[in-house]
Design a protein around this motif. Structure first.
Motif, mmCIF file in Angstrom:
data_model
loop_
_atom_site.group_PDB
_atom_site.id
_atom_site.type_symbol
_atom_site.label_atom_id
_atom_site.label_comp_id
_atom_site.label_asym_id
_atom_site.label_seq_id
_atom_site.Cartn_x
_atom_site.Cartn_y
_atom_site.Cartn_z
ATOM 1 N N LEU A 14 0.806 -1.222 0.000
ATOM 2 C CA LEU A 14 0.000 0.000 0.000
ATOM 3 C C LEU A 14 0.838 1.269 0.000
ATOM 4 O O LEU A 14 0.326 2.342 -0.313
ATOM 5 N N GLU A 15 2.117 1.161 0.375
ATOM 6 C CA GLU A 15 3.025 2.299 0.344
ATOM 7 C C GLU A 15 4.381 1.816 -0.152
ATOM 8 O O GLU A 15 4.712 0.632 -0.035
ATOM 9 N N ASN A 16 5.164 2.736 -0.687
ATOM 10 C CA ASN A 16 6.479 2.363 -1.202
ATOM 11 C C ASN A 16 7.329 1.736 -0.093
ATOM 12 O O ASN A 16 7.398 2.264 1.024
ATOM 13 N N ILE A 17 7.960 0.605 -0.404
ATOM 14 C CA ILE A 17 8.781 -0.097 0.588
ATOM 15 C C ILE A 17 10.220 -0.294 0.092
ATOM 16 O O ILE A 17 10.936 -1.186 0.565
ATOM 17 N N ASP A 18 10.647 0.519 -0.854
ATOM 18 C CA ASP A 18 12.003 0.383 -1.385
ATOM 19 C C ASP A 18 13.061 0.445 -0.283
ATOM 20 O O ASP A 18 14.145 -0.133 -0.413
ATOM 21 N N GLU A 19 12.744 1.139 0.829
ATOM 22 C CA GLU A 19 13.717 1.285 1.909
ATOM 23 C C GLU A 19 14.091 -0.052 2.550
ATOM 24 O O GLU A 19 15.144 -0.154 3.203
ATOM 25 N N LEU A 20 13.279 -1.083 2.337
ATOM 26 C CA LEU A 20 13.597 -2.378 2.930
ATOM 27 C C LEU A 20 14.892 -2.965 2.380
ATOM 28 O O LEU A 20 15.545 -3.767 3.050
ATOM 29 N N PHE A 21 15.270 -2.562 1.179
ATOM 30 C CA PHE A 21 16.519 -3.066 0.605
ATOM 31 C C PHE A 21 17.748 -2.534 1.348
ATOM 32 O O PHE A 21 18.858 -3.022 1.141
ATOM 33 N N GLN A 22 17.549 -1.551 2.223
ATOM 34 C CA GLN A 22 18.652 -1.008 3.008
ATOM 35 C C GLN A 22 18.750 -1.671 4.379
ATOM 36 O O GLN A 22 19.656 -1.368 5.157
ATOM 37 N N ARG A 23 17.847 -2.570 4.686
ATOM 38 C CA ARG A 23 17.814 -3.204 6.000
ATOM 39 C C ARG A 23 18.877 -4.290 6.140
ATOM 40 O O ARG A 23 19.285 -4.924 5.162
ATOM 41 N N GLU A 24 19.319 -4.487 7.387
ATOM 42 C CA GLU A 24 20.183 -5.619 7.695
ATOM 43 C C GLU A 24 19.378 -6.904 7.533
ATOM 44 O O GLU A 24 18.156 -6.908 7.697
ATOM 45 N N CYS A 25 20.067 -7.999 7.245
ATOM 46 C CA CYS A 25 19.384 -9.260 6.949
ATOM 47 C C CYS A 25 19.814 -10.365 7.914
ATOM 48 O O CYS A 25 20.942 -10.347 8.406
ATOM 49 N N PRO A 26 18.907 -11.345 8.100
ATOM 50 C CA PRO A 26 17.520 -11.335 7.668
ATOM 51 C C PRO A 26 16.687 -10.433 8.564
ATOM 52 O O PRO A 26 17.070 -10.147 9.702
ATOM 53 N N ALA A 27 15.546 -9.976 8.054
ATOM 54 C CA ALA A 27 14.656 -9.110 8.820
ATOM 55 C C ALA A 27 13.225 -9.604 8.662
ATOM 56 O O ALA A 27 12.825 -10.016 7.572
ATOM 57 N N PHE A 28 12.484 -9.578 9.765
ATOM 58 C CA PHE A 28 11.106 -10.055 9.791
ATOM 59 C C PHE A 28 10.233 -9.084 10.575
ATOM 60 O O PHE A 28 10.741 -8.261 11.347
ATOM 61 N N ARG A 31 15.440 -10.909 20.086
ATOM 62 C CA ARG A 31 16.538 -10.161 20.702
ATOM 63 C C ARG A 31 17.495 -9.566 19.671
ATOM 64 O O ARG A 31 18.542 -9.039 20.029
ATOM 65 N N TRP A 32 17.143 -9.661 18.400
ATOM 66 C CA TRP A 32 18.006 -9.110 17.355
ATOM 67 C C TRP A 32 18.008 -7.572 17.404
ATOM 68 O O TRP A 32 17.088 -6.958 17.967
ATOM 69 N N PRO A 33 18.984 -6.939 16.759
ATOM 70 C CA PRO A 33 18.984 -5.471 16.647
ATOM 71 C C PRO A 33 17.720 -4.975 15.944
ATOM 72 O O PRO A 33 17.114 -5.692 15.133
ATOM 73 N N HIS A 34 17.328 -3.745 16.252
ATOM 74 C CA HIS A 34 16.065 -3.226 15.738
ATOM 75 C C HIS A 34 16.021 -3.194 14.218
ATOM 76 O O HIS A 34 14.940 -3.277 13.625
#
Length: 229
Positions: free
Chosen positions: A91-105, A159-162
């Protein structure tokens, strides 16, 4: 097929930056459906082998190929993947997720200290994939599906980083909307919803589905997908 078409239409509406939209499928998908999906030039279809679900489940779609999602980690020709379940809308642009540390949930509704695997940011790795395959018959699954297995594989996610714990709005589960309709403040508190996940049944395209607000939204995106390219 309808789910993939609606999801693709929602990504276009959200003005996602141009990049491959990879659709993993098995040979259980008919040639006719593959042909219709391939007609969309933005979709890149890729057939993968089934990974059967070793757990007893009453969810029909999980029985024959419920663990096939793990093959995401096998797609090593991609540096990073933002995976979205087909029963979602962006519903909104999520291109910023490609900048996230992995894996992310994103967190699940219940249990809240677990994640839901409907949206995943990951870096493919053959080593990780092989380790997952080795543990399929060993690790439990609290929901009988891939989400439960992945929580057992990544047991310390809470307990992973934010940066690796995505806000709920990136995988807003429809069940929360159902459970809190008497107090809309709960749903309003997670706005803007970026990815809406139509988890649970019935799905919006099922005959028995009621046409609530969220289901109407899904149908709007699906009908957009039927406009010629």
């Amino acid at each position: 097929m309808m789910a993939v078409q609606a999801l693709a239409a929602s990504l276009k509406a959200a003005k996602a930056q141009p990049m491959p939209l990879l659709v993993l499928h098995t040979d259980q998908v008919s040639a006719g459906v593959q042909s219709r999906l391939a007609a969309d030039p933005s979709l890149q279809l890729r057939c993968v082998d089934v990974i059967p679900n070793p757990h007893v489940t009453d969810v029909s779609g999980w029985v024959n190929s419920g663990f096939t999602k793990l093959r995401l980690w096998e797609q090593v020709d991609f540096e990073k993947i933002v995976y979205i379940d087909a029963d979602c809308l962006v519903l909104e642009n999520i291109d910023e997720l490609f900048q996230r540390e992995c894996p992310a949930f994103c967190p699940d509704v219940f249990p809240p200290d677990k994640f839901n695997a409907g949206v995943i940011v990951l870096e493919p790795s053959r080593d990780v994939f092989e380790e997952m395959k080795d543990k399929i018959a060993v690790l439990p699954s609290h929901d009988g599906g891939d989400t439960g297995f992945l929580n057992a594989f990544f047991p310390d996610w809470y307990r992973w980083p934010h940066e690796q714990r995505l806000p709920f709005q990136y995988n807003a589960l429809r069940t929360m909307y159902w459970f809190t309709r008497a107090n809309p403040g709960y749903w309003e508190s997670i706005q803007p919803v970026k990815v809406l996940h139509f988890c649970s049944s019935p799905k919006p395209w099922d005959k028995e589905a009621k046409k609530g607000d969220l289901e109407v939204l899904w149908w709007e995106h699906y009908l957009k997908s039927q406009v010629p390219f």
